[in-house]
Design an enzyme around this catalytic site. Structure first.
Site, PDB file in Angstrom:
ATOM      1  N   ASP A 308       8.701   0.784 -32.184  1.00 17.02           N
ATOM      2  CA  ASP A 308       7.421   0.171 -31.816  1.00 17.02           C
ATOM      3  C   ASP A 308       7.495  -0.167 -30.331  1.00 17.02           C
ATOM      4  O   ASP A 308       7.664  -1.325 -29.941  1.00 17.02           O
ATOM      5  CB  ASP A 308       7.187  -1.080 -32.657  1.00 17.02           C
ATOM      6  CG  ASP A 308       5.830  -1.719 -32.391  1.00 17.02           C
ATOM      7  OD1 ASP A 308       5.007  -1.103 -31.685  1.00 17.02           O
ATOM      8  OD2 ASP A 308       5.600  -2.849 -32.871  1.00 17.02           O
ATOM      9  N   CYS A 335       0.743   1.362 -29.850  1.00 11.37           N
ATOM     10  CA  CYS A 335      -0.477   0.673 -29.430  1.00 11.37           C
ATOM     11  C   CYS A 335      -1.224   1.481 -28.378  1.00 11.37           C
ATOM     12  O   CYS A 335      -2.210   1.001 -27.817  1.00 11.37           O
ATOM     13  CB  CYS A 335      -0.152  -0.718 -28.897  1.00 11.37           C
ATOM     14  SG  CYS A 335       0.952  -0.716 -27.461  1.00 11.37           S
TER      15      CYS A 335
END
Length: 470
Positions: A308, A335
């Site tokens: 991540d 993201c």
């Protein structure tokens, strides 16, 4: 009619002109355009109620015509837009900020002025636990004596007994950076706890914790589902931060190995493991790429790697080490769909196939979106020697770490300054980072280009350091 009265002034919510369903369609179309070549993009998971979802609220303070106001920095400037009630922030924030404004006025505590360097209160950070309901208020101040400190805190707690802790953070810099490095607890324990995916997590002023807990549970649930754990797997949680994703998978895995370069985050991750009685998770303060490369050199392996990364995506070195380690499955949480597409290209070229792509709308009313992808190793039972030309990953490792837009966004968020691609290119060249030939080259030989001002050069260098490019 726009749902927010500040929409055209603030600039924080770029999709205010669209109904929520149309926002989801727009994000879906963007993701299909960027990621569709790798496989089917599942329907984006939206929110039933896409308002007041932010459990982390940041407000800037200033004086205006003798009045204390608070709000947010206007897009591309240091101008503070006065906001009394934001439709994205948890409903607890508005009344607390209103009280702080009144206390500043009555106790003659002046907001800090960036131009003159005078004043005391710079910002206020409010964090609320979604399940616990605990509330932390962080008063970000200039250095110096906090006059009426005890009276200020006592009155704040008297009016808002729901506040569980108050912290003073000292930021002595002359930029718009939000938090400084020094903090003092004025009330309570100095942190709050919250429950996420059945686990308890400690949240301190500087801890990373997703701002939308409702969608975070969905996102992490998908990541765990994609990992397909049976209890026999060794899982590496790369860029693990405070350990949230890895710890939510620990009950279904043989071992969790968290790797994070930020030592403070690793300390929080170890505390979170102890807090939840998780004994099969270990955390290491190290560069994830170097850590995995060392594992591969020792003949060690992992069954699943979960990553991540920040908006800049994975570094070329990390992707190279991941291909060397060759786990059976990779779960990539992103993201930033642009850098995700770039990294998926590298991984598919290195012997992986994208099996699932699931977007989650973590930030309604904005253009941002989270995506979780599952990649499986082709011929996973057979050892494949990967010889990857690092030059093919991008122009240079330094250039790969962050795009121009990401640098612009970072500078704006942390200094309130708007910088151009030309200024970024000038600073990168000055710092010895190779640029594309003819990038921002004048149209004529005698044309004069504006030179980057010192304050913007400093802010750009801070961004380059943040992205590991310096």
């Amino acid at each position: 009619m726009l749902p927010c009265p500040y929409a055209k002034k603030c600039g924080g919510c770029s999709l205010q002109n669209l109904p929520y369903e149309e926002q989801l369609h727009l994000k879906q179309a963007k993701l299909i355009g960027l990621l569709g070549r790798f496989g089917r993009v599942e329907e984006i998971i939206g929110m039933d109620d896409p308002t007041h979802y932010r459990g982390k609220i940041q407000a800037a303070f200033k004086s205006k015509s003798g009045k204390v106001i608070s709000g947010v920095y206007q897009s591309a400037s240091r101008r503070i837009v006065e906001v009394e009630d934001c439709m994205l922030e948890d409903a607890c924030a508005a009344p607390i900020l209103a009280t702080i404004r009144k206390l500043c006025a009555s106790m003659k505590i002046k907001p800090y002025d960036l131009e003159s360097g005078q004043g005391f209160l710079r910002h206020v950070l409010i964090r609320k636990g979604f399940v616990s309901g605990e509330i932390m208020v962080v008063l970000v101040t200039a250095k110096g004596e906090f006059r009426s400190e005890r009276s200020f805190v006592n009155e704040l707690i008297r009016r808002h007994p729901e506040i569980t802790t108050v912290v003073r953070n000292i930021n002595p810099t002359d930029t718009a950076l939000f938090l400084g490095n020094e903090s003092h607890v004025l009330h309570g324990e100095g942190f709050i706890t919250d429950r996420l995916c059945g686990l308890d997590f400690r949240i301190s002023p500087r801890s990373f914790y997703q701002v939308n807990p409702v969608q975070t549970e969905i996102l992490y649930g998908k990541a765990k589902e994609f990992a397909a754990l049976t209890g026999k797997e060794t899982v590496i949680d790369a860029y693990c931060g405070t350990g949230t994703i890895g710890l939510t998978m620990a009950s279904s895995a043989k071992a969790i190995i968290g790797v994070e370069v930020n030592r403070d985050a690793v300390t929080d991750a170890m505390d979170n493991a102890r807090r939840n009685g998780i004994a099969n998770a270990t955390f290491h303060a190290a560069d994830a790429g170097q850590f995995m490369e060392a594992m591969a050199a020792k003949g060690q392996t992992a069954d699943v790697v979960v990553t991540d990364p920040p908006r800049a995506g994975c570094s070329g070195k990390f992707l190279h080490s991941l291909l060397k380690l060759a786990p059976a499955r990779v779960v990539y949480v992103s993201c930033n769909p642009e850098t995700l597409a770039r990294d998926l290209f590298t991984l598919t070229k290195g012997g992986y196939k994208v099996k699932k792509i699931q977007p989650v709308d973590m930030f309604p009313w904005t253009g941002h979106v989270e995506t979780v992808c599952l990649l499986s190793k082709l011929n996973a039972k057979q050892h494949i020697e990967i010889n990857l030309n690092m030059d093919e990953l991008d122009l240079t490792d330094a250039e790969k770490k962050a795009t121009y837009q990401e640098i612009k966004d970072y500078v704006l968020e942390h200094s309130g300054l708007k910088v151009s691609s030309l200024y970024i290119a000038q600073v990168k060249q000055k710092c010895g980072i190779i640029e594309r030939e003819n990038y921002n080259k004048p149209k004529s030989e005698d044309a004069k280009q504006p030179q980057c001002p010192p304050d913007k050069e400093k802010a750009i260098k801070e961004a380059l350091q943040h992205f590991g490019m310096l």
